[in-house]
Scaffold this active site. Structure first.
Site, short mmCIF file in Angstrom:
data_model
loop_
_atom_site.label_atom_id
_atom_site.label_comp_id
_atom_site.label_asym_id
_atom_site.label_seq_id
_atom_site.Cartn_x
_atom_site.Cartn_y
_atom_site.Cartn_z
N LYS A 42 0.31 -2.33 -1.08
CA LYS A 42 -0.74 -1.59 -1.74
C LYS A 42 -1.55 -2.51 -2.68
O LYS A 42 -1.09 -3.62 -3.01
CB LYS A 42 -0.16 -0.39 -2.50
CG LYS A 42 0.59 0.60 -1.58
CD LYS A 42 -0.34 1.25 -0.59
CE LYS A 42 0.21 2.08 0.53
NZ LYS A 42 1.47 2.63 0.69
C1 LIG Z 1 2.16 3.89 1.23
C2 LIG Z 1 1.82 5.31 1.44
C3 LIG Z 1 2.69 6.35 1.11
C4 LIG Z 1 4.11 6.14 0.70
O1 LIG Z 1 4.33 5.34 -0.37
P1 LIG Z 1 5.75 4.64 -0.56
O2 LIG Z 1 5.61 3.99 -1.89
O3 LIG Z 1 5.92 3.67 0.57
O4 LIG Z 1 6.78 5.72 -0.56
C5 LIG Z 1 2.24 7.64 1.23
N1 LIG Z 1 1.03 7.93 1.69
C6 LIG Z 1 0.17 6.97 2.05
C7 LIG Z 1 -1.19 7.36 2.53
C8 LIG Z 1 0.54 5.63 1.95
O5 LIG Z 1 -0.33 4.69 2.35
#
Ligand SMILES: *Cc1c(COP(=O)(O)O)cnc(C)c1O
Length: 375
Positions: free
Chosen positions: A184
């Protein structure tokens, strides 16, 4: 000499942050402690003073948000099929029913026209997703939510640093969930944060985050809800604090790289470029759609052979076995299925150079030629 492999994304942790992580590791307190409190305070400042609690994942964050919103078995929660499967999985996790609404092909986000038509007497919440960091229209979204008295849990996992009406995503709205997974725009290795609305008690959120435990001043404790195990470590929070210092510059750099792709991708290749937004999106990902008739597997392999990492985010989630077994079928959400079948994620991360963009662009033509399906 072969050029170094260019991944589709790569986190950047500066030396000051690495030193701070080492301090935490030596301190004798490595799980949730002072760094988590400092990280929550820093996030709150960035988000205009909103109440923020840190979590160990964006998935846990959304699950707790749904519980805090009072979502129960039998309730319907509306979201998009074009997202990471976590969004729909947490709806199932709290025993509710996911209701999917196709995307608007212009934004690849949930189609707000169709959303209204999907609201029933059992709908309790909306879970919009800002795919690739492009915000869902918050004005229209909240107008619909208000009209039908629905809660909103924004899956802003991909849109930290993005903006709506000139204000950061998370600074307005109901529940806002961020993910700080390694890929992210801001990372804590794994982690997340939940922005709470004013009518929700942050202490209740903290209890749901850690086993439901309630502590009293005399040292006694009680548990009256089955909370989960979602707390962030101080090691992770130290990483997040170090990332926050860069987020504005990184978002600018991502926008510049996206612009470079728009300028340099040959229109003759037939790629369908993502929505060209340079004020709201944080450009979490750069995702063209392959021309119809392209074999995506061959394309991925051809790019990899040139040392370029290309990702797929995501196949439409209703086509996964779990969701087919719940009754979803191919053909139900044609726009999401089309994007899911043709999307590719090209390299884009702040440390990438303009020369890297040229390298990706130069590789596209031969890779596409190689991947054209025989008719
Ligand atoms: C990364 C992501 C998640 C989940 O996040 P985690 O930290 O991996 O649990 C949920 N929704 C979207 C759209 C994502 O890109």
């Amino acid at each position: 000499m072969a050029e170094a492999f260019l991944p589709f994304t790569r986190p950047f942790i500066d030396e000051e942050t690495i030193a701070d992580v080492a301090d935490v590791l030596r301190s004798g307190w490595i799980t949730s402690g002072p760094r988590v409190l400092a990280f929550e305070a820093a996030l709150s400042r960035y988000l205009g003073g909103r109440t923020v609690r840190a979590f160990n994942s964006g998935t846990g964050t959304m699950e707790v948000a749904l519980r805090l919103a009072g979502i129960q078995p039998g309730d319907e929660v509306i979201t998009t099929p074009m997202t990471w499967v976590a969004t729909a999985n947490v709806i199932l996790e709290v025993g509710a029913t996911p209701v999917l609404v196709d995307i608007d092909p212009a934004t690849r986000n949930i189609d707000l026209e169709k959303l209204s038509a999907a609201i029933t007497s059992r709908t309790r919440a909306l879970m919009p997703v800002d795919l690739a960091g492009l915000p869902v229209d918050r004005d229209r979204l909240y107008a619909i939510a208000r009209k039908h008295a629905l809660r909103v849990v924004e899956d802003a996992a991909q849109s930290f640093g993005a903006a709506w009406n000139g204000r950061p995503i998370g600074s307005t709205g109901d529940f806002i969930s961020f993910s700080f997974h390694a890929n992210k725009n801001l990372t804590t290795c794994e982690g997340g944060a939940l922005v709470l609305p004013d009518d929700i008690d942050p202490v209740l959120c903290e209890r749901m985050r850690l086993q439901g435990v309630q502590r009293f001043p005399d040292g006694s404790m009680d548990v009256d809800i089955a909370g989960g195990k979602f707390n962030l470590t101080d090691v992770a929070a130290a990483v997040g604090l170090g990332q926050l210092r860069h987020i504005a510059a990184w978002t600018e750099r991502r926008r510049a790289l996206a612009r470079a792709y728009f300028d340099r991708i040959d229109p003759g290749l037939g790629l369908e470029l993502p929505p060209a937004d340079f004020s709201r999106s944080n450009w979490h990902m750069f995702q063209p759609l392959l021309p119809p008739g392209t074999d995506r597997g061959t394309f991925l392999a051809a790019m990899k052979a040139k040392g370029i990492g290309v990702g797929v985010h995501y196949p439409a989630l209703h086509l996964f076995t779990l969701y087919r077994n719940l009754g979803f079928r191919p053909g139900q959400f044609p726009h999401a299925e089309d994007v899911g079948a043709r999307t590719v994620t090209l390299p884009l991360f702040p440390a990438m150079t303009d020369a890297d963009v040229d390298r990706v662009c130069a590789a596209l033509k031969p890779a596409l030629t190689q991947s054209r399906r025989a008719h």
